[in-house]
Design a protein around this motif. Structure first.
Motif, PDB file in Angstrom:
ATOM      1  N   ALA A  14     -29.634  -3.152  -1.806  1.00 11.10           N
ATOM      2  CA  ALA A  14     -28.879  -3.022  -3.062  1.00 11.10           C
ATOM      3  C   ALA A  14     -27.536  -2.359  -2.780  1.00 11.10           C
ATOM      4  CB  ALA A  14     -29.684  -2.181  -4.049  1.00 11.10           C
ATOM      5  N   HIS A  15     -26.588  -2.607  -3.667  1.00 14.18           N
ATOM      6  CA  HIS A  15     -25.301  -1.923  -3.539  1.00 14.18           C
ATOM      7  C   HIS A  15     -24.512  -2.032  -4.846  1.00 14.18           C
ATOM      8  CE1 HIS A  15     -22.313  -5.435  -2.479  1.00 14.18           C
ATOM      9  NE2 HIS A  15     -23.242  -5.852  -3.305  1.00 14.18           N
ATOM     10  N   THR A  16     -23.417  -1.324  -4.886  1.00 14.53           N
ATOM     11  CA  THR A  16     -22.401  -1.508  -5.916  1.00 14.53           C
ATOM     12  C   THR A  16     -21.113  -1.809  -5.173  1.00 14.53           C
ATOM     13  OG1 THR A  16     -21.642   0.790  -5.948  1.00 14.53           O
ATOM     14  CG2 THR A  16     -23.517   0.251  -7.375  1.00 14.53           C
ATOM     15  N   ILE A  29     -25.660  -1.558 -10.116  1.00 17.68           N
ATOM     16  CA  ILE A  29     -26.481  -1.701  -8.904  1.00 17.68           C
ATOM     17  C   ILE A  29     -27.147  -3.072  -8.927  1.00 17.68           C
ATOM     18  CG2 ILE A  29     -28.453  -0.821  -7.607  1.00 17.68           C
ATOM     19  CD1 ILE A  29     -27.869   1.944  -8.756  1.00 17.68           C
ATOM     20  N   HIS A  30     -26.932  -3.837  -7.848  1.00 15.40           N
ATOM     21  CA  HIS A  30     -27.549  -5.158  -7.734  1.00 15.40           C
ATOM     22  C   HIS A  30     -27.909  -5.406  -6.277  1.00 15.40           C
ATOM     23  CE1 HIS A  30     -23.276  -5.794  -6.851  1.00 15.40           C
ATOM     24  NE2 HIS A  30     -23.686  -6.791  -6.071  1.00 15.40           N
ATOM     25  N   GLY A  31     -28.711  -6.438  -6.048  1.00 12.96           N
ATOM     26  CA  GLY A  31     -29.216  -6.636  -4.678  1.00 12.96           C
ATOM     27  C   GLY A  31     -28.905  -8.003  -4.116  1.00 12.96           C
ATOM     28  N   HIS A  32     -28.970  -8.097  -2.814  1.00 12.97           N
ATOM     29  CA  HIS A  32     -28.778  -9.371  -2.114  1.00 12.97           C
ATOM     30  C   HIS A  32     -29.791  -9.473  -0.976  1.00 12.97           C
ATOM     31  CE1 HIS A  32     -24.819 -10.025  -3.965  1.00 12.97           C
ATOM     32  NE2 HIS A  32     -24.481  -8.773  -3.631  1.00 12.97           N
ATOM     33  N   THR A  33     -30.067 -10.723  -0.575  1.00 10.69           N
ATOM     34  CA  THR A  33     -30.753 -10.957   0.693  1.00 10.69           C
ATOM     35  C   THR A  33     -29.670 -11.265   1.727  1.00 10.69           C
ATOM     36  OG1 THR A  33     -32.690 -11.864  -0.402  1.00 10.69           O
ATOM     37  CG2 THR A  33     -32.384 -12.447   1.919  1.00 10.69           C
ATOM     38  N   ARG A 109     -24.601 -13.086   6.558  1.00  7.14           N
ATOM     39  CA  ARG A 109     -24.481 -14.118   5.516  1.00  7.14           C
ATOM     40  C   ARG A 109     -25.291 -13.749   4.288  1.00  7.14           C
ATOM     41  NH1 ARG A 109     -26.246 -17.254   9.910  1.00  7.14           N
ATOM     42  NH2 ARG A 109     -28.233 -17.745   8.908  1.00  7.14           N
ATOM     43  N   ARG A 110     -24.842 -14.246   3.146  1.00  7.15           N
ATOM     44  CA  ARG A 110     -25.661 -14.236   1.925  1.00  7.15           C
ATOM     45  C   ARG A 110     -25.799 -15.685   1.531  1.00  7.15           C
ATOM     46  NH1 ARG A 110     -22.312  -9.486  -0.320  1.00  7.15           N
ATOM     47  NH2 ARG A 110     -20.903 -11.200  -0.720  1.00  7.15           N
ATOM     48  N   GLU A 111     -26.936 -16.263   1.871  1.00  9.08           N
ATOM     49  CA  GLU A 111     -27.056 -17.721   1.709  1.00  9.08           C
ATOM     50  C   GLU A 111     -27.063 -18.132   0.252  1.00  9.08           C
ATOM     51  OE1 GLU A 111     -29.856 -19.440   4.505  1.00  9.08           O
ATOM     52  OE2 GLU A 111     -28.199 -19.292   5.927  1.00  9.08           O
TER      53      GLU A 111
HETATM   54 ZN   LIG Z   1     -23.024  -7.607  -4.274  1.00  7.19          ZN
END
Ligand SMILES: [Zn+2]
Ligand SMILES: Nc1nc2c(c(=O)[nH]1)N=C([C@H](O)[C@H](O)COP(=O)(O)OP(=O)(O)OP(=O)(O)O)CN2
Length: 121
Positions: A14-16, A29-33, A109-111
């Motif tokens: 997660a990050h901002t 605050i949101h997340g990515h793979t 990468r963020r696919e």
């Molecule tokens: Zn983001």
């Protein structure tokens, strides 16, 4: 001729982010793979036939992955704003300590969104 060895791993985090566009959702605050790939390059040693033992690289990645997976990236020391660029730099610095001049490329990468950043020697 040079040989390139790669290993890929993923982490969820997660990050901002402070931006000039999409300001409000980015500050939430949101997340990515994230999918990261580390590439080592060089010549195989005559005795082992390996540039680097992939088992060694796998262990190094596991240690690094523990620092990033299921973390709030804003709180990871030494990362700075949690961008793809800074993630590449963070991974590069950790791997360069172990593999020095053999470290050839780090990609993150963020696919889901098609975003990618590549850092090369
Ligand atoms: Zn983001
Ligand atoms: N140069 C960079 N630009 C941006 C980065 C980055 O790492 N380097 N990161 C982001 C964000 O992390 C952001 O959350 C992605 O935002 P955006 O591209 O607007 O896409 P979505 O919010 O639609 O992404 P989802 O994956 O669908 O949540 C932005 N810029």
């Amino acid at each position: 001729m040079k040989y390139e060895l790669s290993q890929t791993f993923y982490f969820e985090a997660a990050h901002t982010l402070r931006r000039n566009v999409d300001v409000e959702p980015s500050l939430r605050i949101h997340g990515h793979t994230y999918i990261a790939q580390i590439t080592l390059a060089g010549q195989p040693e005559a005795g082992s036939g390996m540039v680097v033992d992939l088992g060694h690289l796998r262990r190094a990645i596991e240690t690094l992955r523990r620092e990033l997976d299921h973390r709030f990236l804003d709180e990871v020391a030494g990362l700075g704003p949690a961008t793809l660029e800074n993630l590449c730099g963070y991974i590069w610095r950790a791997m360069e300590l172990l593999y020095a001049a053999k470290l050839d490329c780090v990609e993150v990468r963020r696919e889901a969104s098609g975003d990618a950043c590549r850092l090369r020697r």
